[in-house]
Every structure is written in structure tokens, then in C-alpha cells.
Write a protein that holds these residues in place. Structure first.
Motif, PDB file in Angstrom:
ATOM      1  N   ASP A  19       0.808  -1.203   0.000  1.00 27.73           N
ATOM      2  CA  ASP A  19       0.000   0.000   0.000  1.00 27.73           C
ATOM      3  C   ASP A  19       0.853   1.270   0.000  1.00 27.73           C
ATOM      4  OD1 ASP A  19      -2.636   0.993  -0.145  1.00 27.73           O
ATOM      5  OD2 ASP A  19      -2.520   1.617   1.953  1.00 27.73           O
ATOM      6  N   ARG A  20       2.062   1.198   0.543  1.00 26.69           N
ATOM      7  CA  ARG A  20       2.950   2.363   0.520  1.00 26.69           C
ATOM      8  C   ARG A  20       3.268   2.768  -0.914  1.00 26.69           C
ATOM      9  NH1 ARG A  20       7.728   0.839   4.472  1.00 26.69           N
ATOM     10  NH2 ARG A  20       8.044  -0.406   2.634  1.00 26.69           N
ATOM     11  N   THR A  21       3.382   1.795  -1.787  1.00 28.13           N
ATOM     12  CA  THR A  21       3.712   2.092  -3.181  1.00 28.13           C
ATOM     13  C   THR A  21       2.464   2.283  -4.026  1.00 28.13           C
ATOM     14  OG1 THR A  21       5.739   0.803  -2.992  1.00 28.13           O
ATOM     15  CG2 THR A  21       4.935   1.231  -5.210  1.00 28.13           C
ATOM     16  N   LEU A  22       1.497   1.387  -3.877  1.00 29.34           N
ATOM     17  CA  LEU A  22       0.322   1.409  -4.748  1.00 29.34           C
ATOM     18  C   LEU A  22      -0.710   2.453  -4.345  1.00 29.34           C
ATOM     19  CD1 LEU A  22      -0.146  -2.439  -5.215  1.00 29.34           C
ATOM     20  CD2 LEU A  22       0.999  -0.821  -6.735  1.00 29.34           C
ATOM     21  N   ARG A  23      -0.742   2.779  -3.063  1.00 29.55           N
ATOM     22  CA  ARG A  23      -1.671   3.784  -2.525  1.00 29.55           C
ATOM     23  C   ARG A  23      -3.130   3.476  -2.841  1.00 29.55           C
ATOM     24  NH1 ARG A  23       2.999   6.996  -3.025  1.00 29.55           N
ATOM     25  NH2 ARG A  23       3.272   8.358  -1.243  1.00 29.55           N
ATOM     26  N   ASP A  24      -3.444   2.222  -2.776  1.00 37.78           N
ATOM     27  CA  ASP A  24      -4.824   1.776  -2.981  1.00 37.78           C
ATOM     28  C   ASP A  24      -4.977   0.488  -2.186  1.00 37.78           C
ATOM     29  OD1 ASP A  24      -7.214   0.618  -3.847  1.00 37.78           O
ATOM     30  OD2 ASP A  24      -6.993   1.409  -5.880  1.00 37.78           O
ATOM     31  N   ARG A  25      -5.665   0.571  -1.070  1.00 35.99           N
ATOM     32  CA  ARG A  25      -5.755  -0.559  -0.148  1.00 35.99           C
ATOM     33  C   ARG A  25      -6.359  -1.790  -0.819  1.00 35.99           C
ATOM     34  NH1 ARG A  25      -5.064  -1.434   5.468  1.00 35.99           N
ATOM     35  NH2 ARG A  25      -3.679   0.296   5.109  1.00 35.99           N
ATOM     36  N   VAL A  32      -1.497  -8.978  -2.497  1.00 34.96           N
ATOM     37  CA  VAL A  32      -1.049  -9.909  -1.450  1.00 34.96           C
ATOM     38  C   VAL A  32      -1.833 -11.217  -1.528  1.00 34.96           C
ATOM     39  CG1 VAL A  32      -0.868 -10.266   1.049  1.00 34.96           C
ATOM     40  CG2 VAL A  32      -0.211  -8.061   0.036  1.00 34.96           C
ATOM     41  N   GLN A  33      -3.110 -11.145  -1.762  1.00 38.40           N
ATOM     42  CA  GLN A  33      -3.898 -12.372  -1.911  1.00 38.40           C
ATOM     43  C   GLN A  33      -3.401 -13.197  -3.091  1.00 38.40           C
ATOM     44  OE1 GLN A  33      -8.007 -11.183  -2.081  1.00 38.40           O
ATOM     45  NE2 GLN A  33      -7.969 -10.359   0.004  1.00 38.40           N
ATOM     46  N   ASP A  34      -3.057 -12.536  -4.174  1.00 40.42           N
ATOM     47  CA  ASP A  34      -2.519 -13.239  -5.328  1.00 40.42           C
ATOM     48  C   ASP A  34      -1.201 -13.929  -4.969  1.00 40.42           C
ATOM     49  OD1 ASP A  34      -2.512 -13.925  -8.165  1.00 40.42           O
ATOM     50  OD2 ASP A  34      -0.814 -12.541  -8.306  1.00 40.42           O
ATOM     51  N   PHE A  57       8.061 -11.349   0.323  1.00 35.55           N
ATOM     52  CA  PHE A  57       8.186  -9.926   0.059  1.00 35.55           C
ATOM     53  C   PHE A  57       8.707  -9.651  -1.360  1.00 35.55           C
ATOM     54  CE2 PHE A  57       7.390  -9.594   4.531  1.00 35.55           C
ATOM     55  CZ  PHE A  57       6.676  -8.414   4.623  1.00 35.55           C
ATOM     56  N   VAL A  58       9.543 -10.529  -1.877  1.00 33.27           N
ATOM     57  CA  VAL A  58       9.985 -10.391  -3.273  1.00 33.27           C
ATOM     58  C   VAL A  58       8.799 -10.621  -4.206  1.00 33.27           C
ATOM     59  CG1 VAL A  58      11.404 -11.461  -5.077  1.00 33.27           C
ATOM     60  CG2 VAL A  58      12.412 -10.923  -2.854  1.00 33.27           C
ATOM     61  N   MET A  59       7.970 -11.607  -3.879  1.00 34.36           N
ATOM     62  CA  MET A  59       6.778 -11.861  -4.704  1.00 34.36           C
ATOM     63  C   MET A  59       5.845 -10.649  -4.681  1.00 34.36           C
ATOM     64  SD  MET A  59       5.787 -15.861  -3.949  1.00 34.36           S
ATOM     65  CE  MET A  59       4.320 -15.844  -4.957  1.00 34.36           C
ATOM     66  N   VAL A  60       5.658 -10.054  -3.507  1.00 39.87           N
ATOM     67  CA  VAL A  60       4.796  -8.869  -3.403  1.00 39.87           C
ATOM     68  C   VAL A  60       5.394  -7.732  -4.218  1.00 39.87           C
ATOM     69  CG1 VAL A  60       3.937  -7.077  -1.845  1.00 39.87           C
ATOM     70  CG2 VAL A  60       3.757  -9.467  -1.195  1.00 39.87           C
ATOM     71  N   ARG A  61       6.699  -7.520  -4.111  1.00 37.66           N
ATOM     72  CA  ARG A  61       7.354  -6.462  -4.874  1.00 37.66           C
ATOM     73  C   ARG A  61       7.156  -6.681  -6.379  1.00 37.66           C
ATOM     74  NH1 ARG A  61      12.606  -6.042  -7.137  1.00 37.66           N
ATOM     75  NH2 ARG A  61      12.843  -8.123  -6.322  1.00 37.66           N
ATOM     76  N   ASN A  62       7.333  -7.918  -6.832  1.00 38.26           N
ATOM     77  CA  ASN A  62       7.156  -8.217  -8.252  1.00 38.26           C
ATOM     78  C   ASN A  62       5.713  -7.992  -8.704  1.00 38.26           C
ATOM     79  OD1 ASN A  62       9.846  -8.836  -8.529  1.00 38.26           O
ATOM     80  ND2 ASN A  62       9.547 -11.033  -8.280  1.00 38.26           N
ATOM     81  N   ARG A  63       4.767  -8.378  -7.883  1.00 37.65           N
ATOM     82  CA  ARG A  63       3.353  -8.149  -8.221  1.00 37.65           C
ATOM     83  C   ARG A  63       3.027  -6.655  -8.216  1.00 37.65           C
ATOM     84  NH1 ARG A  63       0.097  -8.913 -10.451  1.00 37.65           N
ATOM     85  NH2 ARG A  63      -1.721  -8.992  -9.144  1.00 37.65           N
ATOM     86  N   MET A  64       3.666  -5.893  -7.288  1.00 41.74           N
ATOM     87  CA  MET A  64       3.457  -4.434  -7.284  1.00 41.74           C
ATOM     88  C   MET A  64       3.995  -3.826  -8.576  1.00 41.74           C
ATOM     89  SD  MET A  64       4.258  -3.210  -3.347  1.00 41.74           S
ATOM     90  CE  MET A  64       5.935  -2.968  -3.736  1.00 41.74           C
TER      91      MET A  64
END
Length: 162
Positions: A19-25, A32-34, A57-64
């Protein structure tokens, strides 16, 4: 550590991180669910908890990053669509002004010539115009030719003003 334990331990921190990067909860939660869905499919082959945390966290970063790329493409598409709509609007206004000039110029022509031109602009054939006006096809042709010659001089001046 069970999958449920992993989910409860890392879900909120990962959502906040995204959310810090995407700014959309909502989008962050979907990201994260994905990641957890993908993790579920691979869960049996995972290593220790420390490696798993980094992996998550790497997976979340890649999805972001995927989400940010998708947004960039979407914004580019939307700005292009807005530009096209704006151009289309400008073209419509120009076309409307052009027709106004055309009909104003036609109204200055002799009555019969003006009527023949209006009918031709409505898409009628020479035969239809001749029958409707009770004149010959040659006379229709003559009216159109004289009307167009007259309009060229009047409209070209008006178009320069537009």
C-alpha cells in the motif's frame, strides 16, 4: 509453520508494504492475496521460514511492479482516448462551423440553385432532383455547376477565417 500461520503472520505487513507504493488498499490486498494463492500452489517445496519471508516480500514487490506497469499502460490508454475524444470534439465543432458556412453561402445563391444544392447535399440523385423540382437533368447539372463555382469563392474566404 502452517500455511494459516504464514498468512496470519505476514498478510497485514505485506498489505502495508504494498500500500505504501500502490496507494490503494483494495489493490494492495488483491496483490497480497494473489501472492498467497501462488504460494499455496508451491507450498510443499518451500524452504525455511527466513527464506520464505524474503520470498514472500519479493513476490509482493514483483506483483506491485506488475500492477504499476498495468496502471502505466492504462493511463497511457486513457490519455490517448481522451486526446482522441478531444480531437474528435474539435473536429465535430469544425465540421459544424463548416456546414454553417456552407449553408449560409448556399442561402445567398439564387433560390432555385440553392434548393438544388441542398437536395444534392441530402444525397438525392440528379434524376430525383429533376423530378422533384420539375426541371431537366441538364438543368440540375447546370444549377449544381454554377452553385459550386459560386460557393468556391465564398467558402474559401470563410474557411480562411476558421
Amino acid at each position: 509453520m502452517t500455511f494459516d500461520d504464514l498468512f496470519h503472520k505476514y498478510y497485514v505487513p505485506m498489505v502495508l508494504y504494498a500500500d505504501r507504493t500502490l496507494r490503494d488498499r483494495h489493490v494492495s490486498e488483491n496483490v497480497v492475496q494473489d501472492v498467497f494463492v501462488r504460494l499455496w500452489k508451491q507450498y510443499g517445496t518451500m524452504g525455511g521460514e527466513r527464506d520464505l519471508k524474503n520470498y514472500l516480500f519479493v513476490m509482493v514487490r514483483n506483483r506491485m511492479l506488475d500492477e504499476l506497469r498495468r496502471r502505466r499502460v492504462e493511463q497511457k490508454y486513457q490519455s490517448e482516448a481522451a486526446r482522441m475524444a478531444s480531437e474528435s470534439e474539435e473536429e465535430n465543432i469544425f465540421e459544424m462551423e463548416l456546414y454553417e458556412c456552407l449553408y449560409a453561402a448556399i442561402n445567398q445563391l439564387p433560390k432555385k440553385t440553392a434548393e438544388v444544392l441542398r437536395l444534392k447535399l441530402m444525397g438525392m440523385t440528379y434524376e430525383d432532383i429533376a423530378q422533384r423540382q420539375r426541371i431537366s437533368k441538364e438543368t440540375v447539372h447546370s444549377h449544381l455547376r454554377h452553385g459550386i463555382v459560386s460557393l468556391r469563392g465564398k467558402i474559401s474566404k470563410d474557411l480562411l477565417l476558421l
